[in-house]
Design a protein around this motif. Structure first.
Motif, mmCIF file in Angstrom:
data_model
loop_
_atom_site.group_PDB
_atom_site.id
_atom_site.type_symbol
_atom_site.label_atom_id
_atom_site.label_comp_id
_atom_site.label_asym_id
_atom_site.label_seq_id
_atom_site.Cartn_x
_atom_site.Cartn_y
_atom_site.Cartn_z
ATOM 1 N N PHE A 62 -55.366 33.881 -30.020
ATOM 2 C CA PHE A 62 -55.621 34.978 -30.966
ATOM 3 C C PHE A 62 -54.314 35.560 -31.491
ATOM 4 C CE2 PHE A 62 -60.036 35.506 -29.171
ATOM 5 C CZ PHE A 62 -60.703 35.420 -30.389
ATOM 6 N N ARG B 62 -59.219 30.963 -35.362
ATOM 7 C CA ARG B 62 -58.253 31.331 -36.388
ATOM 8 C C ARG B 62 -58.913 31.802 -37.675
ATOM 9 N NH1 ARG B 62 -54.566 25.991 -36.121
ATOM 10 N NH2 ARG B 62 -56.666 25.141 -35.901
ATOM 11 N N THR C 140 -60.301 37.340 -38.451
ATOM 12 C CA THR C 140 -59.114 38.177 -38.636
ATOM 13 C C THR C 140 -59.271 39.580 -38.053
ATOM 14 O OG1 THR C 140 -59.901 38.890 -40.830
ATOM 15 C CG2 THR C 140 -58.457 36.948 -40.743
ATOM 16 N N ARG D 14 -52.707 34.176 -34.737
ATOM 17 C CA ARG D 14 -53.268 34.486 -36.057
ATOM 18 C C ARG D 14 -52.309 35.380 -36.847
ATOM 19 N NH1 ARG D 14 -58.490 37.646 -34.983
ATOM 20 N NH2 ARG D 14 -57.032 38.675 -33.565
ATOM 21 N N LYS D 15 -52.456 35.380 -38.157
ATOM 22 C CA LYS D 15 -51.626 36.234 -39.011
ATOM 23 C C LYS D 15 -52.153 37.667 -39.038
ATOM 24 C CE LYS D 15 -50.097 32.506 -42.076
ATOM 25 N NZ LYS D 15 -50.068 32.002 -43.473
#
Length: 274
Positions: free
Chosen positions: A222, A193, A196, A225-226
């Motif tokens: 995955f 996490r 990115t 994640r943002k």
């Protein structure tokens, strides 16, 4: 063109090969190239099983990529003792290699790609989560549970010997308790996490070393994640080292198409201004 290199990482000298694409005279010294850094797996080396990484590098350089293949400490031609350290040592050595490539004038710093196989896949994602210089991540048949996966490889008898005596011999590598303890400390599936960037996972259905189910598990994590995308490709009948000609060609083609697409996307976005 291949250039042998040595990179100092603490008290260990990492042996590697920097491979160049065909550099055209008119752009030599001015053009920046994307680079792929290859992280080998457990007690492996920069050549790879049946020349896996050599062949991968040849395909990549033919398409205009710089490639750096290196041996972790105690493997291949590098100094040190692989089994005396832990995953922390492998992560640190990978970051030292990133220091080296980041200092090369030819390298496009916005296109540094880590490619890790097996345990090298876990090391790559753990490194990427700690180092923002990694812009893209490729994982081939990656380890997801380091302690459990390596235990399955070396056997429970070796684990018991390490717990009892502090070390065990595995294929002439002396694995220590520090090594196995570190495997239990790191959790790639949760630590990812911290990364990115974009990810590609490639796994074979006939992998008897690392379960193909990990491919789906990694992608799920995955996706939580943002930021950053994650693509996966499952290759039918491919084993852990993609040893058949068909499986290997598929692996290379999938990887090249993916990183080429990322480069094109970046190039297209660079044409837009706000």
């Amino acid at each position: 063109m291949n250039h042998s290199i040595t990179i100092q990482s603490g008290d260990v000298q990492l042996s590697g090969v920097l491979q160049y694409p065909d550099l055209h005279r008119e752009t030599r010294g001015t053009r920046k190239y994307p680079i792929v850094v290859i992280c080998h797996g457990f007690i492996g080396n920069r050549i790879g099983t049946d020349r896996l990484f050599v062949e991968a590098a040849e395909r990549l350089t033919a398409q205009g990529y710089l490639v750096l293949r290196f041996d972790y400490g105690g493997c291949g031609e590098s100094t040190g003792d692989y089994g005396s350290g832990g995953l922390d040592a492998l992560i640190e050595q990978t970051r030292t290699v990133l220091d080296y490539v980041s200092g090369l004038d030819l390298v496009d710093l916005d296109r540094i790609i880590l490619l890790g196989h097996s345990l090298g896949g876990a090391v790559a994602v753990l490194t990427a989560a700690r180092d923002a210089r990694v812009k893209s991540l490729v994982m081939w048949a990656p380890v997801a549970h380091p302690y459990m996966d390596i235990r399955n490889i070396i056997g429970t008898k070796a684990i018991e010997e390490i717990e009892l005596t502090g070390k065990s011999d595995h294929m002439h590598y002396e694995l220590t308790k520090r090594f196995t303890d570190s495997l239990a400390e790191y959790q790639p599936l949760t630590e990812l996490r911290g990364y990115t960037g974009d990810v590609l996972i490639v796994h074979g259905t006939a992998d008897t070393v690392i379960p193909v189910d990990y491919c789906f598990l990694y992608q799920k994590m995955f996706w939580l994640r943002k930021e950053g995308s994650c693509d996966k490709e499952v290759i039918l009948q491919a084993d852990h080292t993609f040893s058949s000609k068909a499986a290997r060609e598929q692996t290379f083609d999938i990887t090249l198409r993916w990183i080429d697409a990322l480069g094109k996307r970046r190039s297209d976005w660079s044409l837009w201004t706000i």
